[in-house]
Enzyme design. Structure first.
Site: not given
Length: 305
Positions: A42, A179
């Site tokens: 991400h 994350d």
């Protein structure tokens, strides 16, 4: 869910913890000549303007990087992290904050590879544009790649799914940062499933999971679920900067959970975390936890402040 924009939170205390740990993991991997792969599931936009409407709205960077910017007593690992941020601000004024991909690129060597996933269409475009500018600047300075193949590949795709095709990497060395925004509670389940699958495909990789410490059940259960996955040890560190608000809103604490951590990480954090608590803490609720152990949550050490 595609509403989340990390620019709102760029440079806050959670970013300090996440990027500090990520940089130290990469520096450890640099100690071996064999190239490695950094995978970010991400990746976000890569670089964030702290004076933009997003970042300036809540000015969360004031809880993190702003408190470290002018310090002259920074321990070495924190000084390395802050120097990466300052390199992005040559004027000396804090205007830009690097996301995880930029921090990683700043530490990694030319022979290492970055594979970046970002599903949000606007952030994915910004990420590609930011790295294109960096490559153009390097070319203007006469810096030409000396290794074959594309060093940085950016995919507008779901990182949870995209990770599978990359494991195991050709060099059998990789750091994976996971994350997600955790806006959707299914992200917690996806994290556990993704890491479990990754450890099956590539058992010796290093997997770092950032997570918010919240009152919601999924957040409280996540570390324990990660501890039960089969790996060659784990480390879990959390940083709290304030007492939780009565209404439960706001991010006061976050954590980094690392599977297959290097042996150097725990002693470094044991020495460093009290400094972060003292410097970033806003009230008596500030503190940290640091745990290490083996599969099935056999703790070999715990420190709480």
């Amino acid at each position: 869910m595609l509403s989340y924009r990390h620019a709102f939170h760029a440079g806050n205390h959670a970013d300090v913890l996440k990027h500090l740990v990520t940089i130290q993991l990469l520096k450890y991997m640099n100690q071996k000549d064999t190239p490695y792969m950094y995978i970010d599931t991400h990746a976000g936009a890569g670089v964030y303007a702290l004076d933009s409407n997003y970042a300036a709205k809540n000015a969360e960077f004031e809880t993190g990087i702003a408190k470290l910017w002018d310090r002259t007593d920074l321990p070495a690992p924190l000084a390395e992290y802050v120097q990466i941020v300052k390199a992005l601000n040559p004027s000396g004024k804090m205007r830009y904050y690097p996301g995880s991909p930029y921090c990683a690129d700043s530490v990694m060597r030319e022979q290492d590879r970055l594979r970046l996933f970002e599903l949000h269409p606007a952030d994915s475009k910004l990420l590609a544009d930011n790295f294109r500018k960096l490559e153009a600047h390097a070319a203007e300075q006469g810096q030409r790649p000396t290794v074959r193949g594309k060093r940085i590949i950016i995919d507008r795709a779901n990182g949870f799914l995209g990770l599978k095709a990359l494991l195991p990497p050709p060099s059998r060395r990789a750091l994976v940062l996971i994350d997600p925004p955790y806006e959707d509670k299914t992200d917690y389940r996806s994290v556990v499933q993704t890491v479990s699958d990754a450890l099956t495909r590539f058992a010796t990789g290093t997997y770092a999971v950032w997570y918010p410490v919240l009152n919601r059940l999924e957040s409280r259960q996540l570390p324990d679920k990660l501890k039960r996955l089969k790996a060659n040890g784990w480390l879990n560190v959390t940083l709290s900067v304030t007492t939780p608000s009565p209404d439960g809103f706001g991010l006061h604490s976050s954590g980094m959970f690392v599977h297959n951590p290097p042996w150097t990480l725990e002693p470094m954090l044991r020495e460093l975390m009290p400094y972060l608590v003292k410097t970033l803490g806003g009230d008596a609720g500030a503190g940290f936890t640091l745990e290490t152990g083996q599969t099935l949550a056999v703790h070999t050490g715990t420190r709480r402040v």
